[in-house]
Design a protein around this motif. Structure first.
Motif, PDB file in Angstrom:
ATOM      1  N   LYS A 227     -62.907  49.880  48.211  1.00 25.93           N
ATOM      2  CA  LYS A 227     -64.456  49.150  47.806  1.00 25.93           C
ATOM      3  C   LYS A 227     -64.522  48.018  48.713  1.00 25.93           C
ATOM      4  O   LYS A 227     -63.709  47.299  49.501  1.00 25.93           O
ATOM      5  CB  LYS A 227     -64.321  48.130  46.620  1.00 25.93           C
ATOM      6  CG  LYS A 227     -63.994  49.204  45.233  1.00 25.93           C
ATOM      7  CD  LYS A 227     -63.945  48.180  44.050  1.00 25.93           C
ATOM      8  CE  LYS A 227     -63.521  49.143  42.792  1.00 25.93           C
ATOM      9  NZ  LYS A 227     -63.211  48.254  41.688  1.00 25.93           N
TER      10      LYS A 227
ATOM     11  N   HIS B 147     -72.948  36.069  48.762  1.00 28.10           N
ATOM     12  CA  HIS B 147     -72.681  37.447  48.928  1.00 28.10           C
ATOM     13  C   HIS B 147     -73.682  38.171  48.950  1.00 28.10           C
ATOM     14  O   HIS B 147     -74.848  38.380  48.525  1.00 28.10           O
ATOM     15  CB  HIS B 147     -72.292  37.712  47.412  1.00 28.10           C
ATOM     16  CG  HIS B 147     -71.173  36.659  46.568  1.00 28.10           C
ATOM     17  ND1 HIS B 147     -69.818  36.828  47.031  1.00 28.10           N
ATOM     18  CD2 HIS B 147     -71.191  35.521  45.867  1.00 28.10           C
ATOM     19  CE1 HIS B 147     -69.095  35.779  46.356  1.00 28.10           C
ATOM     20  NE2 HIS B 147     -70.195  35.018  45.634  1.00 28.10           N
TER      21      HIS B 147
ATOM     22  N   LEU C  28     -71.292  42.812  46.851  1.00 28.14           N
ATOM     23  CA  LEU C  28     -70.160  42.673  46.000  1.00 28.14           C
ATOM     24  C   LEU C  28     -69.057  43.842  46.222  1.00 28.14           C
ATOM     25  O   LEU C  28     -69.599  44.913  45.908  1.00 28.14           O
ATOM     26  CB  LEU C  28     -70.455  42.085  44.514  1.00 28.14           C
ATOM     27  CG  LEU C  28     -71.123  40.866  44.578  1.00 28.14           C
ATOM     28  CD1 LEU C  28     -71.490  40.799  43.124  1.00 28.14           C
ATOM     29  CD2 LEU C  28     -70.251  39.697  45.174  1.00 28.14           C
TER      30      LEU C  28
ATOM     31  N   GLY D 197     -66.847  44.488  43.982  1.00 31.92           N
ATOM     32  CA  GLY D 197     -66.536  44.614  42.625  1.00 31.92           C
ATOM     33  C   GLY D 197     -65.177  44.361  42.321  1.00 31.92           C
ATOM     34  O   GLY D 197     -64.526  43.614  42.959  1.00 31.92           O
ATOM     35  N   LYS D 198     -64.888  44.534  41.139  1.00 39.60           N
ATOM     36  CA  LYS D 198     -63.335  44.020  40.788  1.00 39.60           C
ATOM     37  C   LYS D 198     -62.139  44.810  41.491  1.00 39.60           C
ATOM     38  O   LYS D 198     -62.400  45.947  41.845  1.00 39.60           O
ATOM     39  CB  LYS D 198     -63.181  44.493  39.077  1.00 39.60           C
ATOM     40  CG  LYS D 198     -61.958  43.928  38.427  1.00 39.60           C
ATOM     41  CD  LYS D 198     -61.919  43.971  37.076  1.00 39.60           C
ATOM     42  CE  LYS D 198     -60.625  43.595  36.482  1.00 39.60           C
ATOM     43  NZ  LYS D 198     -60.698  43.943  34.848  1.00 39.60           N
ATOM     44  N   ALA D 199     -61.309  43.811  41.902  1.00 41.38           N
ATOM     45  CA  ALA D 199     -60.486  44.264  42.658  1.00 41.38           C
ATOM     46  C   ALA D 199     -59.405  45.500  41.817  1.00 41.38           C
ATOM     47  O   ALA D 199     -59.276  45.229  40.659  1.00 41.38           O
ATOM     48  CB  ALA D 199     -59.409  43.014  43.261  1.00 41.38           C
ATOM     49  N   TYR D 200     -58.701  46.092  42.735  1.00 40.21           N
ATOM     50  CA  TYR D 200     -57.822  47.148  42.101  1.00 40.21           C
ATOM     51  C   TYR D 200     -56.496  46.330  41.578  1.00 40.21           C
ATOM     52  O   TYR D 200     -56.226  45.422  42.143  1.00 40.21           O
ATOM     53  CB  TYR D 200     -57.377  48.359  43.112  1.00 40.21           C
ATOM     54  CG  TYR D 200     -58.351  49.061  43.414  1.00 40.21           C
ATOM     55  CD1 TYR D 200     -59.167  49.940  42.635  1.00 40.21           C
ATOM     56  CD2 TYR D 200     -58.984  49.056  44.900  1.00 40.21           C
ATOM     57  CE1 TYR D 200     -60.082  50.893  43.127  1.00 40.21           C
ATOM     58  CE2 TYR D 200     -59.939  49.607  45.189  1.00 40.21           C
ATOM     59  CZ  TYR D 200     -60.509  50.532  44.429  1.00 40.21           C
ATOM     60  OH  TYR D 200     -61.644  51.427  45.101  1.00 40.21           O
ATOM     61  N   ARG D 201     -55.972  46.943  40.516  1.00 38.46           N
ATOM     62  CA  ARG D 201     -54.699  46.452  39.950  1.00 38.46           C
ATOM     63  C   ARG D 201     -53.683  46.293  40.986  1.00 38.46           C
ATOM     64  O   ARG D 201     -52.797  45.409  41.130  1.00 38.46           O
ATOM     65  CB  ARG D 201     -54.401  47.203  38.647  1.00 38.46           C
ATOM     66  CG  ARG D 201     -53.332  46.727  37.965  1.00 38.46           C
ATOM     67  CD  ARG D 201     -52.837  47.469  36.603  1.00 38.46           C
ATOM     68  NE  ARG D 201     -52.453  48.803  37.072  1.00 38.46           N
ATOM     69  CZ  ARG D 201     -50.957  49.080  37.252  1.00 38.46           C
ATOM     70  NH1 ARG D 201     -50.300  48.003  37.294  1.00 38.46           N
ATOM     71  NH2 ARG D 201     -50.665  50.202  37.481  1.00 38.46           N
TER      72      ARG D 201
ATOM     73  N   CYS E  91     -56.093  43.895  50.534  1.00 41.18           N
ATOM     74  CA  CYS E  91     -57.623  43.285  50.871  1.00 41.18           C
ATOM     75  C   CYS E  91     -57.588  43.012  52.372  1.00 41.18           C
ATOM     76  O   CYS E  91     -56.605  42.304  52.918  1.00 41.18           O
ATOM     77  CB  CYS E  91     -58.079  42.024  50.177  1.00 41.18           C
ATOM     78  SG  CYS E  91     -59.649  41.733  50.532  1.00 41.18           S
TER      79      CYS E  91
ATOM     80  N   ASN F 273     -61.140  46.320  50.177  1.00 35.47           N
ATOM     81  CA  ASN F 273     -60.078  46.696  49.096  1.00 35.47           C
ATOM     82  C   ASN F 273     -59.615  47.996  48.947  1.00 35.47           C
ATOM     83  O   ASN F 273     -60.555  48.891  49.020  1.00 35.47           O
ATOM     84  CB  ASN F 273     -60.416  46.143  47.775  1.00 35.47           C
ATOM     85  CG  ASN F 273     -60.823  44.552  47.646  1.00 35.47           C
ATOM     86  OD1 ASN F 273     -60.119  43.898  48.362  1.00 35.47           O
ATOM     87  ND2 ASN F 273     -61.855  44.441  46.976  1.00 35.47           N
TER      88      ASN F 273
ATOM     89  N   GLU G 192     -57.012  50.916  47.306  1.00 37.96           N
ATOM     90  CA  GLU G 192     -55.987  50.987  46.359  1.00 37.96           C
ATOM     91  C   GLU G 192     -54.699  51.776  46.502  1.00 37.96           C
ATOM     92  O   GLU G 192     -54.775  52.821  47.547  1.00 37.96           O
ATOM     93  CB  GLU G 192     -56.857  51.715  45.093  1.00 37.96           C
ATOM     94  CG  GLU G 192     -55.863  51.941  44.071  1.00 37.96           C
ATOM     95  CD  GLU G 192     -56.704  52.635  42.766  1.00 37.96           C
ATOM     96  OE1 GLU G 192     -56.697  52.408  41.744  1.00 37.96           O
ATOM     97  OE2 GLU G 192     -57.219  53.725  43.301  1.00 37.96           O
TER      98      GLU G 192
END
Length: 410
Positions: free
Chosen positions: A280, A293, A296, A298-302, A306, A330, A332
């Motif tokens: 991402k 921004h 974006l 988006g939501k970061a990976y679990r 980065c 980001n 994963e």
């Protein structure tokens, strides 16, 4: 240059047709009217003429029975007419020029070169404490004061140069290869000297005295704080008695042999990352202390890492402005627990020892011998290394003032 002058004054491109275009051109030459870029198209001619000269063509066209039509208008006078109709565009240009002129009066970047002992972080903190930072006005900078403050604060710095390069403050420094052992002005006086003392426990394996009075010899064992070379030299009289003492800074090459232990621990297990290929990306704009921004991620990976890259925007190479473009990526990954193989553990241990030995050599440590022991307990490898080395000794302390019988009698 001629093209620039024509652009500033303005000119038109005309189409000439009629009964006698050749006579028209000749009459223009007789009246000192300059025509250029003349092209013959068979039934008509095209040419360029200055805006001022164009208004003188009316009488000539009547005499020659020709007809002149403007096909193109060029130059600043015509451009200004168009711009005046677009007031918002004109205001934007004026405001942009004012903005760049204003920004050019500030420092937006500080660059340090030539430093080794003094890290960039330490130097930046020192500059900030002295109110030298990005965002300050150029006219508030006194380059000579900046250079003097750096030399006074860091004795290892022997030469400093500060200059402005666009909106960047460039600080160049040159450091002494050997750190000073005592401060300036403490070289010793007729009534004051400095002793060379041991800065660690060990055995003397080499000693060459240049100034001072040696009180130990090769093979002697010394402890930390013991005097090796005194900073006072006794001057004898004819009877073999001490007449007086002359004080100096003791100077000698003394090498001590000593041993010490170091221990490092390595876990048997480690986390291995396998990247899935999913990414991402995001884009940020930093203006002063505010961020915007632009895209974006988006939501970061679990589970992921980065990577961020920051680039300061600039114009004309060295004209930096307080706008920063930050790209974010980001990635994963999934983790799994693995156990080191014996070869991998040994390779890590050898690398750790090698890096430590290189650090010792940079400090003048020589004849390095090592005894390596590896132990394992509760899933941890313990690397214990006993080093036997020789190193220079350079501790200093003030010499104790000594009184002779002759001085006491006085």
């Amino acid at each position: 240059m001629l093209q620039l002058i024509r652009f500033l004054k303005g000119y038109v491109r005309i189409r000439l047709s009629g009964y006698s275009p050749e006579r028209f051109i000749n009459l223009c030459g007789n009246h000192n009217i300059l025509l250029w870029d003349i092209q013959n198209h068979g039934s008509f001619y095209t040419m360029s003429v200055s805006l001022k000269a164009f208004w003188q063509l009316k009488k000539i066209t009547r005499k020659t029975g020709t007809r002149v039509v403007i096909t193109k208008r060029c130059g600043l006078p015509f451009l200004m007419v168009k711009v005046q109709k677009r007031k918002i565009f004109l205001a934007g240009i004026v405001l942009s020029l004012l903005f760049w002129i204003l920004m050019s009066g500030y420092v937006w970047n500080i660059r340090v070169t030539g430093n080794h002992y003094v890290t960039e972080e330490v130097l930046m903190d020192f500059l900030s404490e002295n109110n030298i930072k990005t965002g300050m006005k150029k006219k508030q900078l006194a380059m000579e004061d900046v250079e003097k403050k750096i030399r006074n604060e860091f004795p290892v710095v022997t030469w400093t140069s500060a200059r402005m390069d666009g909106t960047s403050l460039v600080i160049q420094i040159r450091e002494n290869e050997k750190l000073p052992e005592i401060k300036e002005g403490e070289e010793g006086t007729p009534d004051e000297g400095y002793d060379l003392v041991a800065d660690r426990d060990g055995t003397i394996v080499g000693m060459i005295t240049r100034s001072g009075n040696p009180v130990v010899k090769e093979g002697d064992m010394v402890q930390k704080g013991d005097i090796l070379v005194e900073g006072c030299v006794p001057i004898m009289n004819e009877n073999g008695e001490v007449r007086r003492y002359e004080y100096c800074r003791a100077d000698a090459d003394v090498r001590l042999s000593f041993s010490f232990d170091r221990e490092w621990k390595f876990p048997e297990k480690y986390e291995y990352r396998t990247y899935t290929g999913r990414e991402k990306k995001g884009l940020w704009m930093l203006v002063g202390k505010r961020d915007f921004h632009l895209g974006l991620p988006g939501k970061a990976y679990r589970e992921g890492d980065c990577i961020m890259e920051t680039e300061q925007m600039r114009l004309f190479g060295n004209f930096l402005i307080p706008f920063y473009l930050i790209s974010e990526k980001n990635r994963e990954y999934v983790t799994e627990e693995r156990i080191y193989e014996q070869a991998e553990i040994r390779k890590q241990m050898e690398h750790k020892i090698q890096k430590f030995v290189e650090t010792l050599e940079e400090k003048g440590v020589q004849n390095i011998k090592k005894d390596v022991t590896i132990k394992k307990y509760k899933g941890i490898y313990a690397l214990i290394v006993e080093f036997e080395v020789t190193a220079p000794c350079s501790g200093l302390q003030k010499t104790e003032i000594r009184m002779t019988g002759e001085v006491q009698g006085e």
